[in-house]
Design a protein around this motif. Sequence first.
Motif, PDB file in Angstrom:
ATOM      1  N   GLN A   1     -12.243  -0.133  -6.727  1.00  0.00           N
ATOM      2  CA  GLN A   1     -11.935   0.287  -5.195  1.00  0.00           C
ATOM      3  C   GLN A   1     -10.102   0.170  -5.504  1.00  0.00           C
ATOM      4  N   LEU A   2      -9.154   0.583  -5.583  1.00  0.00           N
ATOM      5  CA  LEU A   2      -8.167   0.393  -5.627  1.00  0.00           C
ATOM      6  C   LEU A   2      -7.678   1.317  -4.210  1.00  0.00           C
ATOM      7  N   VAL A   3      -7.026   1.096  -2.937  1.00  0.00           N
ATOM      8  CA  VAL A   3      -6.041   1.754  -2.205  1.00  0.00           C
ATOM      9  C   VAL A   3      -4.265   2.195  -2.998  1.00  0.00           C
ATOM     10  N   LEU A   4      -4.027   2.947  -2.224  1.00  0.00           N
ATOM     11  CA  LEU A   4      -2.747   3.567  -2.318  1.00  0.00           C
ATOM     12  C   LEU A   4      -1.635   3.851  -1.349  1.00  0.00           C
ATOM     13  N   ARG A   5      -0.864   3.148  -0.649  1.00  0.00           N
ATOM     14  CA  ARG A   5      -0.019   2.922   0.737  1.00  0.00           C
ATOM     15  C   ARG A   5       1.020   3.432  -0.094  1.00  0.00           C
ATOM     16  N   ILE A   6       1.029   4.183   1.646  1.00  0.00           N
ATOM     17  CA  ILE A   6       2.737   4.853   0.863  1.00  0.00           C
ATOM     18  C   ILE A   6       3.047   4.077   2.659  1.00  0.00           C
ATOM     19  N   ASP A   7       3.960   4.743   2.520  1.00  0.00           N
ATOM     20  CA  ASP A   7       5.525   4.173   3.846  1.00  0.00           C
ATOM     21  C   ASP A   7       6.374   5.064   3.861  1.00  0.00           C
TER      22      ASP A   7
ATOM     23  N   GLU B   1       9.647  -0.775   9.013  1.00  0.00           N
ATOM     24  CA  GLU B   1       8.697  -1.345  10.555  1.00  0.00           C
ATOM     25  C   GLU B   1       7.813  -1.355  10.373  1.00  0.00           C
ATOM     26  N   ALA B   2       7.060   0.622   9.205  1.00  0.00           N
ATOM     27  CA  ALA B   2       5.077   0.565   9.200  1.00  0.00           C
ATOM     28  C   ALA B   2       4.749  -0.200   8.750  1.00  0.00           C
ATOM     29  N   LEU B   3       4.651  -0.812   9.974  1.00  0.00           N
ATOM     30  CA  LEU B   3       3.545  -2.463   9.646  1.00  0.00           C
ATOM     31  C   LEU B   3       1.726  -1.962  10.004  1.00  0.00           C
ATOM     32  N   GLU B   4       1.851  -0.896  10.769  1.00  0.00           N
ATOM     33  CA  GLU B   4       0.505  -0.680  11.629  1.00  0.00           C
ATOM     34  C   GLU B   4       0.143   0.708  10.700  1.00  0.00           C
ATOM     35  N   TYR B   5      -1.328   0.115  10.044  1.00  0.00           N
ATOM     36  CA  TYR B   5      -2.430   0.925   9.347  1.00  0.00           C
ATOM     37  C   TYR B   5      -2.280   2.392   9.745  1.00  0.00           C
ATOM     38  N   SER B   6      -2.243   2.509  11.414  1.00  0.00           N
ATOM     39  CA  SER B   6      -2.258   3.865  11.595  1.00  0.00           C
ATOM     40  C   SER B   6      -1.306   4.504  11.457  1.00  0.00           C
ATOM     41  N   GLU B   7       0.113   3.940  11.118  1.00  0.00           N
ATOM     42  CA  GLU B   7       1.285   5.025  10.565  1.00  0.00           C
ATOM     43  C   GLU B   7       1.786   4.811   9.338  1.00  0.00           C
TER      44      GLU B   7
ATOM     45  N   ASP C   1       2.174  17.495   0.302  1.00  0.00           N
ATOM     46  CA  ASP C   1       2.180  17.836   1.091  1.00  0.00           C
ATOM     47  C   ASP C   1       0.902  17.641   2.235  1.00  0.00           C
ATOM     48  N   SER C   2      -0.280  16.125   0.911  1.00  0.00           N
ATOM     49  CA  SER C   2      -1.421  15.432   2.142  1.00  0.00           C
ATOM     50  C   SER C   2      -0.985  14.841   1.840  1.00  0.00           C
ATOM     51  N   LEU C   3       0.144  14.020   2.011  1.00  0.00           N
ATOM     52  CA  LEU C   3       0.295  12.865   2.725  1.00  0.00           C
ATOM     53  C   LEU C   3       0.950  12.126   4.034  1.00  0.00           C
ATOM     54  N   ARG C   4      -0.193  11.734   4.873  1.00  0.00           N
ATOM     55  CA  ARG C   4      -0.067  11.949   5.923  1.00  0.00           C
ATOM     56  C   ARG C   4      -1.311  10.245   7.644  1.00  0.00           C
ATOM     57  N   THR C   5      -0.317  10.344   8.113  1.00  0.00           N
ATOM     58  CA  THR C   5      -0.300   8.739   8.441  1.00  0.00           C
ATOM     59  C   THR C   5      -2.066   8.842   8.842  1.00  0.00           C
ATOM     60  N   SER C   6      -2.448   7.736   8.676  1.00  0.00           N
ATOM     61  CA  SER C   6      -4.216   6.806   8.254  1.00  0.00           C
ATOM     62  C   SER C   6      -4.289   7.821   9.577  1.00  0.00           C
ATOM     63  N   VAL C   7      -4.071   7.179  10.725  1.00  0.00           N
ATOM     64  CA  VAL C   7      -5.028   7.843  12.274  1.00  0.00           C
ATOM     65  C   VAL C   7      -4.174   8.567  12.795  1.00  0.00           C
ATOM     66  N   THR C   8      -3.201   8.599  12.815  1.00  0.00           N
ATOM     67  CA  THR C   8      -2.510   9.937  13.934  1.00  0.00           C
ATOM     68  C   THR C   8      -2.397  11.415  12.579  1.00  0.00           C
TER      69      THR C   8
ATOM     70  N   ARG D   1       0.127  11.944  10.576  1.00  0.00           N
ATOM     71  CA  ARG D   1       1.823  12.732  11.724  1.00  0.00           C
ATOM     72  C   ARG D   1       1.994  12.607   9.786  1.00  0.00           C
ATOM     73  N   PRO D   2       2.716  14.157   9.463  1.00  0.00           N
ATOM     74  CA  PRO D   2       3.261  14.309   7.855  1.00  0.00           C
ATOM     75  C   PRO D   2       3.921  13.539   8.265  1.00  0.00           C
ATOM     76  N   LEU D   3       4.272  12.369   6.336  1.00  0.00           N
ATOM     77  CA  LEU D   3       5.391  11.588   5.859  1.00  0.00           C
ATOM     78  C   LEU D   3       6.252  12.395   6.176  1.00  0.00           C
ATOM     79  N   ASP D   4       7.610  11.352   6.236  1.00  0.00           N
ATOM     80  CA  ASP D   4       8.815  12.065   5.819  1.00  0.00           C
ATOM     81  C   ASP D   4       9.172  11.570   4.970  1.00  0.00           C
ATOM     82  N   LEU D   5       9.213  12.889   3.678  1.00  0.00           N
ATOM     83  CA  LEU D   5       9.482  13.179   2.466  1.00  0.00           C
ATOM     84  C   LEU D   5      10.565  12.819   1.539  1.00  0.00           C
TER      85      LEU D   5
END
Length: 196
Positions: A105-111, A115-121, A141-148, A150-154
């Motif tokens: 299992q590998l995790v990909l995180r994109i910010d 300052e987006a330290l919260e998982y939800s952001e 177009d699938s890059l959205r924050t985990s909880v909220t 919100r589409p990431l600002d590309l």
Amino acid sequence: MNNKMKHMVLLLVFILVFAGCEKNQNKELVLYDFESESVFDDIHWKCHTLFSLSDQYAVHGKRSLKLEFYPSAYPGLSPKLKHRDWRGYHAFAFDVYNPGSKSIQLVLRIDDKKEALEYSERYNKSFEILPGANTLTIPLDSLRTSVTNRPLDLKKIYRFLVFMVNPKEKHVLYFDYFRLNYGDTIPNYELWGHHT
């Protein structure tokens, strides 16, 4: 129009069509392909993760990045991102080779915020890396924050990280060819790795 003129027009059309095809075949931006040791200047070094270049399992060029993940909280890869404007591209993709006999299992995180330290952001997804060769392709177009959701600002992607969560034993993976792709025919592997 005489024959000579017709031939010139046909030749010009052929050249323009061929040039357009060539351009379409190269529609990508390579972020990292690990061909020289200078790439280590662009990687944030972390405890419990060992990096080295390898001539095994390269997909683009002659080398790949060998990553050794040791038991710890979040061992992984965090490169310094130079190209932060991802607008105009359709997908983020990279290749991973798993030499082991079990899935990992590998995790990909994109910010998109420093300052987006919260998982939800942040974008945070887990992928199953099967034994052998895998290609991960994530439509932008699938890059959205985990909880909220919100589409990431590309236009201002700040960083991406690839990591494991609390591995209990050492694991080895080979990474190559981190890239941004153009194109309308990119398959959607948003939630899983593509095993080739």
